[in-house]
Design a protein around this motif. Structure first.
Motif, mmCIF file in Angstrom:
data_model
loop_
_atom_site.group_PDB
_atom_site.id
_atom_site.type_symbol
_atom_site.label_atom_id
_atom_site.label_comp_id
_atom_site.label_asym_id
_atom_site.label_seq_id
_atom_site.Cartn_x
_atom_site.Cartn_y
_atom_site.Cartn_z
ATOM 1 N N ASP A 199 0.815 -1.216 0.000
ATOM 2 C CA ASP A 199 0.000 0.000 0.000
ATOM 3 C C ASP A 199 0.852 1.272 0.000
ATOM 4 O O ASP A 199 0.329 2.374 -0.098
ATOM 5 C CB ASP A 199 -1.019 0.006 1.137
ATOM 6 C CG ASP A 199 -0.407 -0.057 2.522
ATOM 7 O OD1 ASP A 199 0.838 0.028 2.661
ATOM 8 O OD2 ASP A 199 -1.172 -0.200 3.491
ATOM 9 N N THR A 200 2.174 1.124 0.058
ATOM 10 C CA THR A 200 3.073 2.284 -0.025
ATOM 11 C C THR A 200 3.643 2.468 -1.433
ATOM 12 O O THR A 200 4.412 3.394 -1.665
ATOM 13 C CB THR A 200 4.253 2.149 0.959
ATOM 14 O OG1 THR A 200 5.090 1.063 0.547
ATOM 15 C CG2 THR A 200 3.770 1.938 2.394
ATOM 16 N N VAL A 201 3.258 1.581 -2.354
ATOM 17 C CA VAL A 201 3.831 1.581 -3.706
ATOM 18 C C VAL A 201 2.817 2.149 -4.702
ATOM 19 O O VAL A 201 1.664 1.730 -4.727
ATOM 20 C CB VAL A 201 4.227 0.143 -4.132
ATOM 21 C CG1 VAL A 201 4.770 0.125 -5.554
ATOM 22 C CG2 VAL A 201 5.241 -0.442 -3.154
ATOM 23 N N THR A 202 3.281 3.085 -5.516
ATOM 24 C CA THR A 202 2.459 3.639 -6.595
ATOM 25 C C THR A 202 2.970 3.091 -7.920
ATOM 26 O O THR A 202 4.102 3.375 -8.305
ATOM 27 C CB THR A 202 2.534 5.183 -6.603
ATOM 28 O OG1 THR A 202 2.136 5.665 -5.319
ATOM 29 C CG2 THR A 202 1.651 5.768 -7.692
ATOM 30 N N PRO A 203 2.150 2.307 -8.610
ATOM 31 C CA PRO A 203 2.615 1.709 -9.867
ATOM 32 C C PRO A 203 2.724 2.732 -10.993
ATOM 33 O O PRO A 203 1.875 3.605 -11.140
ATOM 34 C CB PRO A 203 1.565 0.652 -10.181
ATOM 35 C CG PRO A 203 0.393 0.951 -9.336
ATOM 36 C CD PRO A 203 0.835 1.829 -8.215
ATOM 37 N N SER A 204 3.773 2.591 -11.771
ATOM 38 C CA SER A 204 3.991 3.425 -12.960
ATOM 39 C C SER A 204 3.132 2.895 -14.110
ATOM 40 O O SER A 204 2.532 1.819 -14.022
ATOM 41 C CB SER A 204 5.466 3.367 -13.355
ATOM 42 O OG SER A 204 5.810 2.031 -13.721
ATOM 43 N N ARG A 226 1.696 -0.926 -14.682
ATOM 44 C CA ARG A 226 0.284 -1.218 -14.962
ATOM 45 C C ARG A 226 0.153 -2.008 -16.272
ATOM 46 O O ARG A 226 -0.641 -2.945 -16.369
ATOM 47 C CB ARG A 226 -0.537 0.066 -14.985
ATOM 48 C CG ARG A 226 -0.727 0.670 -13.593
ATOM 49 C CD ARG A 226 -1.763 1.782 -13.563
ATOM 50 N NE ARG A 226 -1.459 2.884 -14.464
ATOM 51 C CZ ARG A 226 -0.662 3.912 -14.187
ATOM 52 N NH1 ARG A 226 -0.093 3.995 -13.007
ATOM 53 N NH2 ARG A 226 -0.442 4.862 -15.074
ATOM 54 N N ARG A 274 1.368 -3.113 -8.160
ATOM 55 C CA ARG A 274 2.290 -2.594 -7.135
ATOM 56 C C ARG A 274 3.501 -3.497 -7.015
ATOM 57 O O ARG A 274 4.637 -3.029 -6.890
ATOM 58 C CB ARG A 274 1.570 -2.453 -5.794
ATOM 59 C CG ARG A 274 0.357 -1.525 -5.855
ATOM 60 C CD ARG A 274 -0.509 -1.640 -4.633
ATOM 61 N NE ARG A 274 -0.998 -3.014 -4.484
ATOM 62 C CZ ARG A 274 -1.671 -3.455 -3.427
ATOM 63 N NH1 ARG A 274 -1.941 -2.634 -2.425
ATOM 64 N NH2 ARG A 274 -2.080 -4.702 -3.348
ATOM 65 N N GLU A 303 5.708 -2.976 -9.974
ATOM 66 C CA GLU A 303 6.530 -1.763 -9.818
ATOM 67 C C GLU A 303 7.801 -2.079 -9.043
ATOM 68 O O GLU A 303 8.898 -1.633 -9.401
ATOM 69 C CB GLU A 303 5.732 -0.661 -9.114
ATOM 70 C CG GLU A 303 6.494 0.638 -8.970
ATOM 71 C CD GLU A 303 6.870 1.268 -10.303
ATOM 72 O OE1 GLU A 303 7.963 1.856 -10.370
ATOM 73 O OE2 GLU A 303 6.092 1.185 -11.279
#
Length: 191
Positions: A62-67, A71, A82, A85
């Motif tokens: 939940d701390t990872v933002t996928p590029s 995606r 995530r 990523e």
């Protein structure tokens, strides 16, 4: 030529390893409880998973933002974007991506599925999902463990860090040394 003997002695009684734990101290305590004292030239083999845990290589998804790339690959593979990523951040190159499979050239030089990122046997604390990354530098991790164990036992030892790695383009897994200290990792046999 005299026969050589290989003896493998499992070490029992290690607690669950958590981020920040003194892994060398835990190994010494378990060896002492078992009445085992390493002898000169013994090799202590340690699973990557406990090294990574002790080194805090756990990442909450939940701390990872996928590029956008993550995606896109998640759409192809059906995997969590995530985690993809993190796979991308740990790797140099995507070698293969298809349904349920992503094979990477890891930054450590290993070719492996999911860049060695693992969800199994990772404590899921705080209600979120977490994954485990490989150690940043397994050879340095092995050298640090070796130094502590040699100091404690007063003998020259080798330390190998292993991981079970799915063989790219084949079925099954094999054990691989991903880090070593005090053991020749490569011997030139040319000629």
């Amino acid at each position: 030529m005299s026969p050589r003997t290989l003896t493998i002695t499992p070490l029992e009684g290690l607690p669950r390893v958590r981020p920040g734990d003194d892994l060398a101290g835990l190994l010494v305590a378990a060896l002492d409880r078992a009445g085992l004292a390493p002898r000169a030239q013994d090799i202590v083999v340690v699973a990557q998973k406990i090294v990574s845990k002790a080194e805090g290589r756990i990442v909450r998804l939940d701390t990872v933002t996928p590029s956008a790339k993550a995606r896109e690959l998640a759409e192809i593979t059906g995997k969590d974007p995530r985690q993809i990523e993190l796979v991308l951040s740990e790797s140099d190159e995507v070698l293969r991506a298809k349904k349920n499979v992503i094979v990477m050239a890891h930054r450590l030089g290993l070719v492996m599925a999911n860049a060695g990122i693992d969800r199994s046997n990772v404590e899921q604390e705080g209600g979120g999902e977490s994954v485990l990354l490989l150690p940043l530098d397994p050879d340095t991790s092995a050298a640090a463990l070796r130094a502590r164990l040699q100091t404690r036992y007063g003998v020259t030892l080798g330390v190998v860090i292993t991981d079970s790695i799915g063989r790219a383009w084949r079925l099954g897994t094999t054990g691989h040394a991903i880090g070593a200290a005090g053991v020749a990792a490569l011997i030139d046999q040319r000629g």
